[in-house]
Design a protein around this motif. Structure first.
Motif, PDB file in Angstrom:
ATOM      1  N   ALA A 296     -21.356  -6.425  31.234  1.00 24.15           N
ATOM      2  CA  ALA A 296     -19.906  -6.131  31.136  1.00 24.15           C
ATOM      3  C   ALA A 296     -19.398  -5.412  30.535  1.00 24.15           C
ATOM      4  O   ALA A 296     -18.200  -4.900  31.215  1.00 24.15           O
ATOM      5  N   SER A 297     -19.970  -4.723  29.233  1.00 22.74           N
ATOM      6  CA  SER A 297     -19.539  -3.709  28.618  1.00 22.74           C
ATOM      7  C   SER A 297     -19.571  -2.444  29.105  1.00 22.74           C
ATOM      8  O   SER A 297     -18.533  -1.006  28.526  1.00 22.74           O
TER       9      SER A 297
ATOM     10  N   ARG B 200     -17.512  -3.124  37.919  1.00 23.99           N
ATOM     11  CA  ARG B 200     -17.149  -4.725  38.764  1.00 23.99           C
ATOM     12  C   ARG B 200     -17.975  -4.478  39.969  1.00 23.99           C
ATOM     13  O   ARG B 200     -18.311  -5.380  39.898  1.00 23.99           O
TER      14      ARG B 200
ATOM     15  N   LEU C 162     -20.794  -6.977  38.873  1.00 23.53           N
ATOM     16  CA  LEU C 162     -20.721  -8.171  39.189  1.00 23.53           C
ATOM     17  C   LEU C 162     -20.498  -9.237  40.087  1.00 23.53           C
ATOM     18  O   LEU C 162     -20.712 -10.165  40.626  1.00 23.53           O
TER      19      LEU C 162
ATOM     20  N   MET D 240     -10.035  -3.641  32.679  1.00 27.61           N
ATOM     21  CA  MET D 240     -11.303  -4.427  33.015  1.00 27.61           C
ATOM     22  C   MET D 240     -11.541  -4.807  34.825  1.00 27.61           C
ATOM     23  O   MET D 240     -12.093  -4.682  35.325  1.00 27.61           O
TER      24      MET D 240
END
Length: 438
Positions: free
Chosen positions: A224-225, A229, A232, A280
């Motif tokens: 995530a850092s 995207r 994910l 994000m």
């Protein structure tokens, strides 16, 4: 001079390991490639060390003793050879000798597949590869989180460059860990999580599985850092595959998690005063890509057989650098668009056939494999291919090192089976090996 000696020492090591067992040489390379980006600030090895190491293992494989009790089922390899021939010819016709670099980027890491064909991975090799992936994944995740702590300016002091290695999205620093950019870091974390989940579920009582569940939040936060995207999305696609193929309860867990996210996310946005969540989940990048994809797609109709290998993406950038040209380079940010633009419809069809057949073989293997670890490795590889295919919608996945290396290695490693099991699956087996008695 130090880099030359260190590279020679590494090649000697991989050669000695490869002469004993070429699989060990490939495992050594698989362990080292995630740290290639560190060479930018600590040039301890020559830049082409990974290509030299692969070629060294291939050379060692020519004289290494071969086992006759296992085979590697890769019926997609002849089609991959046609793709290599077609792509290489298109590149040479357009770029001439300068096509050597795009050909290397596109097809070089099919060499480990050839090695695996004659030296199939055993259960022990697959088990060791999982352990090595989890170990390197944890190290790279921790290094990526450390980058969040020290900040961009400290990284710049180390020698990393802004807008090349150090990147931001709004107020967020995008970790790149031991890689050269955030994308390979995120996709490597995705790979480690997918393979780790598949194997940990198959062997829940093993210490490695317990350790994986303990460190998996670190891996997830590390991914995530990077603020990628697409990683994910790929991870969610892989978990769906794991749920459909083997563990149906994962689908229920994902549904519950997504429902919780829908309920909590609006409140989190309201509480986020610095705009971190907005950065994000920003859709600006996707809208920009969608715009240039729409404008570029008609070119595939103008060039039905493509514009030639290496005319877009990072390979085209390198060609222009070497030639000193000031001509702008188009970045497709989509693996399928890149293949379509460069190789046209024939290239897309060949690529689809190669990946489709590889996935069919993996799916058949899952049904016949009795060993829990080997079956989990195959399930994880199938899920990883789906994750890569999903991520490739938003990135030129096969131009991102070391993901191109793992993309071809994992299916070939998973396809190593006992000779008695091979007829149940079918597949391409080298003639000399096929003629040997079981």
């Amino acid at each position: 001079m130090i880099a030359v000696l260190a590279t020679l020492a590494l090649c000697l090591l991989t050669f000695l390991l490869g002469v004993r067992r070429p699989q060990w040489g490939l495992l050594t390379i698989a362990t080292l490639v995630p740290f290639d980006g560190v060479l930018y600030i600590a040039p301890m090895l020559l830049e082409p060390w990974k290509e030299l190491a692969v070629l060294t293992v291939a050379l060692a494989a020519c004289i290494a003793p071969r086992s006759r009790d296992r085979v590697t089922l890769v019926p997609w390899l002849p089609l991959a050879g046609v793709l290599v021939l077609y792509g290489s010819l298109s590149g040479v016709l357009v770029l001439g000798i300068a096509a050597a670099f795009p050909i290397k980027i596109a097809y070089f890491y099919l060499i480990p597949v050839l090695i695996c064909c004659f030296f199939p991975f055993t259960r022990r090799d697959k088990d060791l590869l999982i352990s090595l992936l989890l170990g390197t994944g944890l190290v790279t995740a921790l290094f990526g989180l450390w980058q969040q702590v020290v900040g961009g300016w400290a990284l710049a002091d180390l020698g990393y460059e802004w807008n090349e290695h150090i990147r931001t999205t709004g107020p967020l620093l995008r970790s790149f860990s031991t890689f050269n950019q955030p994308f390979p870091f995120a996709f490597f974390m995705m790979l480690v999580l997918v393979m780790g989940v598949a194997v940990a579920l198959a062997e829940p009582d093993r210490w490695r599985s317990r350790i994986f569940w303990l460190v998996s939040p670190i891996l997830l936060v590390g991914m995530a850092s990077s603020v990628v995207r697409a990683a994910l999305i790929g991870l969610l696609a892989a978990l769906l595959v794991l749920g459909v193929v083997m563990y149906r309860w994962i689908l229920q867990l994902l549904a519950g998690f997504l429902g919780l996210v829908v309920l909590v996310l609006p409140l989190a946005f309201l509480a986020d005063q610095e705009g971190r969540l907005a950065a994000m989940f920003s859709a600006t990048s996707l809208l920009d890509r969608g715009g240039h994809w729409t404008q570029t797609l008609p070119q595939m109709l103008v060039h039905p057989f493509g514009m030639g290998l290496g005319t877009t993406g990072s390979s085209a950038e390198r060609v222009t650098e070497l030639s000193g040209s000031l001509q702008g380079v188009y970045q497709p940010d989509n693996q399928y668009l890149k293949i379509g633009l460069e190789l046209g419809l024939p290239g897309l069809v060949l690529y689809a056939l190669v990946i489709g057949i590889a996935m069919m073989v993996l799916h058949r293997l899952i049904r016949i494999q009795q060993d829990p670890l080997e079956r989990a490795f195959t399930i994880g590889t199938l899920a990883m291919l789906v994750a890569a295919l999903g991520s490739a919608i938003f990135a030129t996945y096969l131009e991102i090192f070391p993901l191109d290396f793992y993309f071809w290695l994992l299916p070939a490693a998973a396809a190593g089976v006992s000779r008695t099991a091979a007829p149940q699956v079918g597949g391409w087996i080298p003639r000399r090996r096929q003629a040997q008695p079981a």
